[in-house]
Scaffold this motif. Structure first.
Motif, short mmCIF file in Angstrom:
data_model
loop_
_atom_site.label_atom_id
_atom_site.label_comp_id
_atom_site.label_asym_id
_atom_site.label_seq_id
_atom_site.Cartn_x
_atom_site.Cartn_y
_atom_site.Cartn_z
N GLY A 111 0.83 -1.20 0.00
CA GLY A 111 0.00 0.00 0.00
C GLY A 111 0.86 1.24 0.00
O GLY A 111 1.91 1.30 0.66
N TYR A 112 0.45 2.24 -0.78
CA TYR A 112 1.21 3.49 -0.89
C TYR A 112 0.35 4.64 -0.41
O TYR A 112 -0.80 4.79 -0.83
CB TYR A 112 1.64 3.72 -2.34
CG TYR A 112 2.28 5.07 -2.57
CD1 TYR A 112 3.48 5.41 -1.96
CD2 TYR A 112 1.66 6.01 -3.39
CE1 TYR A 112 4.06 6.65 -2.17
CE2 TYR A 112 2.22 7.25 -3.62
CZ TYR A 112 3.42 7.57 -3.00
OH TYR A 112 3.99 8.80 -3.21
N ASP A 113 0.91 5.43 0.50
CA ASP A 113 0.22 6.60 1.04
C ASP A 113 0.76 7.84 0.34
O ASP A 113 1.89 8.26 0.59
CB ASP A 113 0.45 6.69 2.55
CG ASP A 113 -0.41 7.77 3.19
OD1 ASP A 113 -1.14 8.45 2.44
OD2 ASP A 113 -0.35 7.94 4.42
N PRO A 114 0.00 8.45 -0.58
CA PRO A 114 0.54 9.59 -1.33
C PRO A 114 0.73 10.84 -0.48
O PRO A 114 1.52 11.71 -0.84
CB PRO A 114 -0.51 9.82 -2.43
CG PRO A 114 -1.77 9.24 -1.88
CD PRO A 114 -1.35 8.09 -1.01
N THR A 115 -0.01 10.97 0.63
CA THR A 115 0.15 12.16 1.47
C THR A 115 1.47 12.15 2.24
O THR A 115 2.05 13.20 2.49
CB THR A 115 -1.01 12.26 2.46
OG1 THR A 115 -1.06 11.08 3.26
CG2 THR A 115 -2.33 12.38 1.70
N GLU A 116 1.95 10.95 2.62
CA GLU A 116 3.19 10.85 3.37
C GLU A 116 4.33 10.26 2.55
O GLU A 116 5.48 10.36 2.96
CB GLU A 116 2.97 9.98 4.61
CG GLU A 116 1.91 10.53 5.57
CD GLU A 116 1.68 9.62 6.75
OE1 GLU A 116 2.33 8.55 6.78
OE2 GLU A 116 0.85 9.96 7.61
N GLY A 117 4.00 9.65 1.41
CA GLY A 117 5.04 9.06 0.58
C GLY A 117 5.61 7.77 1.14
O GLY A 117 6.73 7.40 0.80
N VAL A 118 4.85 7.07 2.00
CA VAL A 118 5.32 5.86 2.66
C VAL A 118 4.71 4.65 1.96
O VAL A 118 3.52 4.64 1.65
CB VAL A 118 4.95 5.86 4.16
CG1 VAL A 118 5.41 4.57 4.84
CG2 VAL A 118 5.56 7.06 4.84
N ILE A 119 5.53 3.63 1.73
CA ILE A 119 5.07 2.36 1.17
C ILE A 119 5.00 1.36 2.31
O ILE A 119 6.00 1.09 2.99
CB ILE A 119 6.03 1.86 0.07
CG1 ILE A 119 6.10 2.87 -1.07
CG2 ILE A 119 5.58 0.50 -0.45
CD1 ILE A 119 7.09 2.50 -2.15
N ARG A 120 3.79 0.80 2.54
CA ARG A 120 3.57 -0.18 3.60
C ARG A 120 3.46 -1.57 2.98
O ARG A 120 2.74 -1.75 2.01
CB ARG A 120 2.30 0.15 4.39
CG ARG A 120 2.38 1.47 5.15
CD ARG A 120 1.10 1.75 5.92
NE ARG A 120 1.23 2.94 6.75
CZ ARG A 120 0.98 4.17 6.33
NH1 ARG A 120 0.59 4.38 5.09
NH2 ARG A 120 1.13 5.21 7.14
N MET A 121 4.19 -2.51 3.58
CA MET A 121 4.23 -3.86 3.05
C MET A 121 3.97 -4.85 4.17
O MET A 121 4.50 -4.71 5.28
CB MET A 121 5.60 -4.14 2.40
CG MET A 121 5.72 -5.52 1.77
SD MET A 121 7.28 -5.76 0.90
CE MET A 121 8.44 -5.61 2.26
#
Length: 597
Positions: A357-367
């Motif tokens: 999952g990618y959070d565009p507001t924070e730029g973090v990729i969660r795996m």
């Protein structure tokens, strides 16, 4: 003005047997009743007639009935006769009346009244009526006795609009109010039936087979209600059966699988993001987004797509043995791969167990990586993070290589153009065989100016000599000779100047071409210098990493299984089966309605 109701009431009275004490004490035997007969008599409530009006004959009495049939007949209440009502005339001569019964004592009458089974409401009505007429009643039963002795029915609703006229018989007791003057008498010829009456015990009272419309309607309504309840219970039973077959049993099977059969799975969660190195030389609008998640959103999306691709799955299988882990025998059949799975089957399992999952507001990729063993899950997560880092470096390296290649190509081009401009300038200088054509032209112009100045001086000197009356011929001749020589030299210099200014190979044209070649050479020098600076800057940027991946949450092996979520999955299965059943039932109902309409 108030009028009487138009409805007519009829009463069917049964004549009791002669000598019945229960009926003798009521004092309401008609004069037309014969001893031992049970012939009923109908008494109608007629409207008041004016005086002198002819009296209508009453209807003939019905045929005689047996005591059983007479007991089954249902009497109806008759209103009290009015003052002007005429007694009904019998159609047949009445038989001789029976001998009057012997009067009973007070206690015997009270016992007989008590045995009638009067209700509490009837007793209260009798007590209130006795108090109204000021009768000396000692109990409720005594009140009933006294009222009956006075010819008053304590249980009949009286109409205040009717005038009660005595028809002979008993007189009101001493001290009674004036209202007793209007009370009906208990003579046998009055035709008044007082209630309640008792049924002779000697007669046989069997139930009738005929049913009244009210009872028939109530019975039909009861049958309809029972049929509705029966159909409702049958439909509820069918609904419960369908729900059990389509919803409950599948839900129980799913819950049994999740609670007993499903292999526990362990998940490892991690988070990482892609950053861009600070660029001090960034200018323009592009420099405003440097260092933010918007500057690396494309790289983050590219890395996310790569980790979710089949390429990453094949690399993970080659390095960590992804297929071998999910083909073990102790994993349940639903989550286990076949003995020799294809890449497509393995990729389906990979897509279920690797969630990105990618959070565009924070730029973090969660795996999140799921495996049957916690340590294997952590190893898979670390490997995927290293693959993502290699991909980021590869993307940056390719970009740096392209930039360096473009800078070198620009530098080589600028260098070649400068060399061409310099060669053209040298050729022009060699073509004129002079190094400075402008200096030659300047020298010719100065010589011409000097010759012109000297020529003007000689011309002035000759004019001065010619002003004398007798000029010296030798001086005049010398001055004229000098003037001629100066003019010839000036003409020669002008011709030389004209030759230098005309033609393609003239000094003026050559000078212009040399100036243009010098300007072109200066421009190429500036372009060569800019290309050289670009090459040096690109080389410096290539030496450092522009984008890099940083891991904010390291993958750690879990101790407790995260999947399956037994209760949540069972409830979800129940809701899914319920929704499917609801949709199917609604569709079937709509189709059935369309077909039957």
């Amino acid at each position: 003005m108030t009028t009487k109701p138009k409805a007519k009431k009829f009463r069917i009275r049964r004549s009791p047997a002669t000598g019945d004490p229960a009926m003798a004490q009521s004092g309401a035997a008609p004069a037309s009743a014969a001893a031992g007969s049970a012939q009923p008599r109908v008494v109608s409530s007629a409207a008041p007639q004016p005086e002198g009006a002819p009296v209508r004959p009453s209807a003939p009495p019905p045929p005689a009935q047996s005591p059983q049939a007479a007991a089954q007949a249902q009497p109806s209440a008759a209103p009290r006769p009015t003052q002007s009502a005429q007694p009904a005339q019998p159609a047949q001569p009445a038989p001789e009346p029976a001998a009057p019964p012997q009067p009973l004592g007070v206690d015997a009458q009270i016992d007989a009244i008590r045995r009638e089974g009067l209700t509490g409401r009837q007793l209260r009505m009798a007590r209130r009526l006795a108090q109204k007429y000021k009768l000396p009643a000692t109990s409720d039963f005594d009140a009933v006795r006294l009222l009956r002795d006075q010819g008053v029915d304590p249980f009949q609703k009286s109409n205040m609009l009717e005038l009660v006229v005595p028809s002979g018989g008993a007189e009101p007791y001493e001290g009674a109010p004036d209202a007793f003057a209007s009370l009906p008498a208990t003579a046998s010829g009055s035709g008044k039936v007082q209630l309640p009456q008792t049924i002779p015990t000697g007669q046989q009272t069997l139930p009738s087979t005929d049913v009244s419309p009210t009872q028939r309607r109530e019975r039909e309504i009861g049958d309809i209600q029972r049929d509705i309840m029966r159909r409702r219970r049958r439909k509820l039973a069918l609904l419960a059966t369908r729900l059990a077959f389509f919803v409950l049993i599948p839900t129980i099977i799913v819950g049994w699988y999740f609670y007993t059969v499903a292999t526990p799975m362990y998940s490892t969660k991690s988070e990482f993001l892609i950053l861009k190195a600070d660029n001090a030389g960034g200018q323009g609008l592009g420099g405003l987004l440097s260092g933010t998640q918007f500057a690396t959103s494309q790289d983050s999306i590219a890395v996310q797509s790569y980790l979710a691709s089949k390429d990453a799955m094949l690399r993970l299988d080659a390095d960590e043995g992804f297929k071998a882990h999910f083909t073990q025998d102790w994993i349940d059949p639903i989550q286990r791969l076949g003995p020799d799975p294809s890449n497509e089957e393995a990729y389906k399992t990979y897509s279920k167990n690797v969630k990105l999952g990618y959070d565009p507001t924070e730029g973090v990729i969660r795996m999140e990586v799921i495996a049957a063993d916690p340590q294997v899950s952590a190893d898979f997560s670390n490997s995927l993070i290293s693959y993502a880092e290699d991909r980021v470096n590869h993307l940056s390296e390719q970009k740096r290589t392209d930039q360096m290649k473009d800078a070198l190509e620009g530098f080589d081009m600028a260098q070649g153009e400068r060399r061409n401009a310099q060669t053209a300038l040298v050729e022009l200088q060699q073509q004129g065989a002079i190094l400075d054509p402008e200096g030659v032209i300047t020298t010719l112009r100065s010589q011409i100016n000097n010759i012109e100045i000297q020529l003007q001086e000689k011309q002035l000197e000759l004019a001065a000599l010619m002003d004398n009356q007798r000029p010296n011929k030798a001086k005049v001749a010398g001055a004229e000779g000098d003037i001629e020589r100066f003019e010839a030299l000036l003409t020669k210099l002008n011709e030389k100047m004209i030759d230098a200014s005309k033609g393609e190979n003239s000094l003026a044209q050559l000078t212009v071409r040399i100036q243009m070649a010098q300007a072109d050479l200066a421009t190429r020098d500036m372009m060569l210098q800019s290309a050289l600076q670009q090459v040096e800057q690109t080389r410096m940027e290539a030496n450092r990493q522009v984008r890099y991946l940083t891991t904010s949450v390291e993958p750690v092996a879990s101790q407790d299984p995260s999947y399956p979520r037994k209760f949540e999955n069972t409830v979800l299965a129940f809701l899914v089966f319920s929704g499917i059943y609801l949709m199917i039932s609604l569709t079937a109902s709509i189709l059935r309605e369309q077909v039957t309409s």
